[in-house]
Structures are given as structure tokens and as C-alpha cells.
Design an enzyme around this catalytic site. Sequence first.
Site, short mmCIF file in Angstrom:
data_model
loop_
_atom_site.label_atom_id
_atom_site.label_comp_id
_atom_site.label_asym_id
_atom_site.label_seq_id
_atom_site.Cartn_x
_atom_site.Cartn_y
_atom_site.Cartn_z
N GLU A 155 -3.96 3.54 7.76
CA GLU A 155 -3.73 3.47 6.31
C GLU A 155 -4.39 4.68 5.65
O GLU A 155 -3.97 5.17 4.62
CB GLU A 155 -4.34 2.16 5.79
CG GLU A 155 -4.04 1.89 4.33
CD GLU A 155 -4.59 0.53 3.88
OE1 GLU A 155 -4.35 -0.47 4.57
OE2 GLU A 155 -5.26 0.52 2.84
N ARG A 169 0.84 -1.23 0.00
CA ARG A 169 0.00 0.00 0.00
C ARG A 169 0.86 1.26 0.00
O ARG A 169 0.54 2.25 0.65
CB ARG A 169 -0.93 0.05 1.22
CG ARG A 169 -1.81 -1.11 1.42
CD ARG A 169 -2.90 -1.21 0.37
NE ARG A 169 -3.73 -2.33 0.69
CZ ARG A 169 -3.46 -3.58 0.34
NH1 ARG A 169 -2.41 -3.85 -0.42
NH2 ARG A 169 -4.25 -4.57 0.70
N SER A 198 -10.08 -0.54 4.97
CA SER A 198 -9.18 -0.86 6.10
C SER A 198 -8.61 0.43 6.66
O SER A 198 -7.95 1.17 5.94
CB SER A 198 -8.03 -1.75 5.63
OG SER A 198 -8.56 -2.89 5.02
C1 LIG Z 1 -15.32 -0.27 1.41
C2 LIG Z 1 -13.87 -0.06 1.00
C3 LIG Z 1 -13.11 -1.17 0.68
C4 LIG Z 1 -11.76 -1.02 0.31
N1 LIG Z 1 -11.04 -2.13 -0.03
C5 LIG Z 1 -9.73 -1.99 -0.39
C6 LIG Z 1 -8.96 -3.14 -0.75
O1 LIG Z 1 -9.44 -4.28 -0.76
N2 LIG Z 1 -7.67 -2.96 -1.10
C7 LIG Z 1 -7.09 -1.72 -1.12
O2 LIG Z 1 -5.90 -1.62 -1.46
N3 LIG Z 1 -7.80 -0.60 -0.79
C8 LIG Z 1 -9.10 -0.73 -0.43
N4 LIG Z 1 -9.83 0.39 -0.07
C9 LIG Z 1 -9.18 1.72 -0.07
C10 LIG Z 1 -9.43 2.54 -1.36
O3 LIG Z 1 -10.45 1.99 -2.13
C11 LIG Z 1 -8.15 2.64 -2.19
O4 LIG Z 1 -7.11 3.21 -1.45
C12 LIG Z 1 -8.37 3.45 -3.48
O5 LIG Z 1 -7.29 3.32 -4.34
C13 LIG Z 1 -8.64 4.92 -3.19
O6 LIG Z 1 -9.05 5.48 -4.42
P1 LIG Z 1 -9.73 6.90 -4.51
O7 LIG Z 1 -9.87 7.21 -5.95
O8 LIG Z 1 -10.95 6.95 -3.70
O9 LIG Z 1 -8.57 7.81 -3.87
P2 LIG Z 1 -8.68 8.95 -2.76
O10 LIG Z 1 -9.09 8.34 -1.47
O11 LIG Z 1 -9.45 10.11 -3.26
O12 LIG Z 1 -7.12 9.37 -2.68
C14 LIG Z 1 -6.17 8.49 -2.18
C15 LIG Z 1 -4.78 9.14 -2.34
O13 LIG Z 1 -4.43 9.19 -3.71
C16 LIG Z 1 -4.13 10.54 -4.10
N5 LIG Z 1 -4.59 10.69 -5.49
C17 LIG Z 1 -5.83 10.44 -5.96
N6 LIG Z 1 -5.86 10.61 -7.30
C18 LIG Z 1 -4.61 10.98 -7.67
C19 LIG Z 1 -3.99 11.33 -8.92
N7 LIG Z 1 -4.66 11.28 -10.08
N8 LIG Z 1 -2.69 11.71 -8.90
C20 LIG Z 1 -1.97 11.74 -7.75
N9 LIG Z 1 -2.50 11.44 -6.54
C21 LIG Z 1 -3.80 11.07 -6.51
C22 LIG Z 1 -4.86 11.40 -3.10
O14 LIG Z 1 -4.25 12.68 -2.97
C23 LIG Z 1 -4.72 10.58 -1.84
O15 LIG Z 1 -3.42 10.79 -1.29
C24 LIG Z 1 -11.18 0.27 0.27
C25 LIG Z 1 -11.97 1.40 0.60
C26 LIG Z 1 -13.30 1.23 0.95
C27 LIG Z 1 -14.13 2.44 1.28
#
Ligand SMILES: Cc1cc2nc3c(=O)[nH]c(=O)nc-3n(C[C@H](O)[C@H](O)[C@H](O)COP(=O)(O)OP(=O)(O)OC[C@H]3O[C@@H](n4cnc5c(N)ncnc54)[C@H](O)[C@@H]3O)c2cc1C
Length: 329
Positions: free
Chosen positions: A324, A146, A226
Site C-alpha cells: 500500500e 485506498r 499498513s
Molecule cells: C501509524 C500509522 C497508521 C495509519 N493508519 C491508517 C489508517 O487507519 N487508515 C488509512 O487509510 N491510512 C492509514 N495510514 C496511512 C497514512 O496515514 C495515510 O495514507 C495518510 O493519508 C498519508 O498522509 P500524508 O499526509 O502523510 O501523505 P504522504 O505519505 O506524504 O503522501 C501520500 C500520497 O499522497 C500524495 N500527496 C500528498 N499531499 C498531496 C497533495 N496536497 N496533492 C496531491 N498529492 C498529495 C503524495 O504524493 C503521496 O502519493 C497510517 C499510517 C501510519 C504511519
Amino acid sequence: MKVKAACLVDYYSIEELVEALGNVGLPRPFFHIGGGSNILLMNDFPGTVLHSCIRFIDHTRLESGVSVRAGAGVPWDDFCLWCAERGLWGPENLSMIPGEVGAAAVQNIGAYGREVCEIISTVECFDTEQHTMVALRPEECAYGYRDSIFKNEGKGRYIVTAVSFNLREEYSPELGYGNVLEAVTRSCGQFAVHEHMLTPSQVRSVIVNIRSGKLPDPVKVGSAGSFFRNPVVPAEKYGQLARDFGETVPHYDLGGGKVKIPAAWLIDRCGWKGYRGANAGVWDSQPLVIVNATGNASPQEIKDLEDRIRASVLEKFGIELMPEVEHVS
Ligand SMILES: Cc1cc2nc3c(=O)[nH]c(=O)nc-3n(C[C@H](O)[C@H](O)[C@H](O)COP(=O)(O)OP(=O)(O)OC[C@H]3O[C@@H](n4cnc5c(N)ncnc54)[C@H](O)[C@@H]3O)c2cc1C
């Protein structure tokens, strides 16, 4: 409880992104958001939130497989579905992870025995220091559990605009993790498993079923997935835990005298599973997940619950849990 940003810019092209970054009229600082599924906004944000709406998926056939390139703003699960429908192996075990393609490369998302860095071939970014586009190979992204360059020294510097993936048409399911093989066999039959007749769509739907039973649906219950990382402790510390709490302490030997312990087990043993406060709680079937149970939890209520969980794990096991989820204030 809702928090607000002073300004939001949805951009649809690299040109629009560059224009926004140079616009002196936009409030600073900038924060780049994806789907917002792994961040905890602590207060109203005084600056500008940037969000990519660069949404395309295209593909090229290579000798080694199929290269699929997707815009950073594509919802991650739409990408997984697109690949599965075309019989491409690679992202199926990562199905249903909330968020967008750009953030998937930032977070190095992982689930059910697969990490996204294993299938990434290039991450295209706008480098805000050099004011130019760069294409980083996975070795340059410093991927770890991660973790990536984008969360450390490259944070704020690189904005991901598109990601390319190396996917395979030949049979290559990853069924070795936990109960995946058992669930796939139950759903698709022993014959299909033994005769290598599974499709990426079948594996995807098994993963979607497993996840639906375990994790809150983000549309119905707010969470960030998580909340804590799995702690890595010295082997001696694990030995002490095994003596104090019995040999059943789950663990994963990382080699080099380091052992990873599931944070969910530690939290569960502190009695948090299913906990309900006034608005915030802990998910009944996955104690790693803090939920906004009523939809009215304030950021501080979530943070207070996080602190209480961390304190109780520290007191009982002498292990410091690290979040995380990124806290933005
Ligand atoms: C119900 C649930 C289940 C989940 N299950 C998992 C799982 O099984 N495995 C797992 O790994 N994660 C899991 N996650 C966590 C999450 O889905 C991931 O971390 C996902 O990649 C976040 O994506 P997001 O687009 O919402 O990013 P955000 O939460 O909006 O941003 C995350 C980070 O990425 C940065 N960012 C976003 N877009 C860009 C870009 N284009 N350029 C540079 N930086 C950027 C942001 O600044 C921030 O630091 C889960 C979350 C939830 C709510």
C-alpha cells in the site's frame, strides 16, 4: 537512516505553489509530500519536494448539514478534533490517522467502517496540465479502496489545495465495525448508546484508545501504517484456502466471485508477527505494519523485509501481496 531531497518548497498559498511550479531554477522532478506517513523514500531525491502549508478550516451551514472546508496542509487529526469539538459527525472514526487533509483525499483513507470519500463533497486542486484550479466531486475522483484518480491517471497532474466535507449535526455515529460498538458501550455506557446520547468527541476518544493499543506511535516508532493491501482473490481460490487451512480463514465476500482476505492474517500465519531484524521489524500487535524498530533502518532494509514477507506469503498461500506504501526513488 536519513535520506535527503535536493530541494524542499513549503508553500503557503496557491500563488506560491504556481510560482514554484514555474520556477525553472528548481531541480526536477517534483514530488508532492504530505506528512510523509505513507511513503518509503528509497534514496536521496534529486528533485524538488513540494509541501502545502495551506492551513485553514472554515464552515458554512447548509440545509443538509454543515459544509467544512479545510486547507490541504491541515494535519488530518487536527481536522478530526476540530469537527468533534463542534459536535459534527463524519470524520470521528478516522481520528488519529497520521498525515494531512490533502493526502487524506488522495489516499481515500479509511478505518473502523468509514472511508473519507463518504464525507467528501469537493476536492479543490491545481491542475498542472491545464494550469488552472479545478473542483472535483467525489464521483470524478474515482474513489475505491485506498484508491483515487490522484494515485492513478491524475498522479502528478492534480495538486490538492483544499477539501470540503459534508458533515452532520444530527446523531449519526458509525459503530458497526469490529469491536467499536463494544468499546463505545464499555466506555460510555449502555444508556448513552441506547438513548442516542453519544457525542462525536466520545466516539473519537474510543477510536483513539483502540488505535493507541494497536498501532505504533509515529512519534516514537517509524512506520507507514499498513504496509500491504488486503488481497482480493477469486472465490475458488478462497475455497481452496478454506479447504487447506480450515474454515476459519477470515474473509469478506465482495460479490461477483471475489473475496477479500486480510493481509494481516496471511502474514501472521507465516510467523512474522513481532519479528525483529537488525533494525527493521514487524509490529507485535499488528503484523501489517513494518517498523523501523531502531530508527536506523535503511530504506533497503525495509524493502528487503517487505520482499521476504511477500515471498513467504506467496509460497505458503499462493497469494501475491501488493504494497500500500508508495516507494519513491
Ligand atoms: C501509524 C500509522 C497508521 C495509519 N493508519 C491508517 C489508517 O487507519 N487508515 C488509512 O487509510 N491510512 C492509514 N495510514 C496511512 C497514512 O496515514 C495515510 O495514507 C495518510 O493519508 C498519508 O498522509 P500524508 O499526509 O502523510 O501523505 P504522504 O505519505 O506524504 O503522501 C501520500 C500520497 O499522497 C500524495 N500527496 C500528498 N499531499 C498531496 C497533495 N496536497 N496533492 C496531491 N498529492 C498529495 C503524495 O504524493 C503521496 O502519493 C497510517 C499510517 C501510519 C504511519
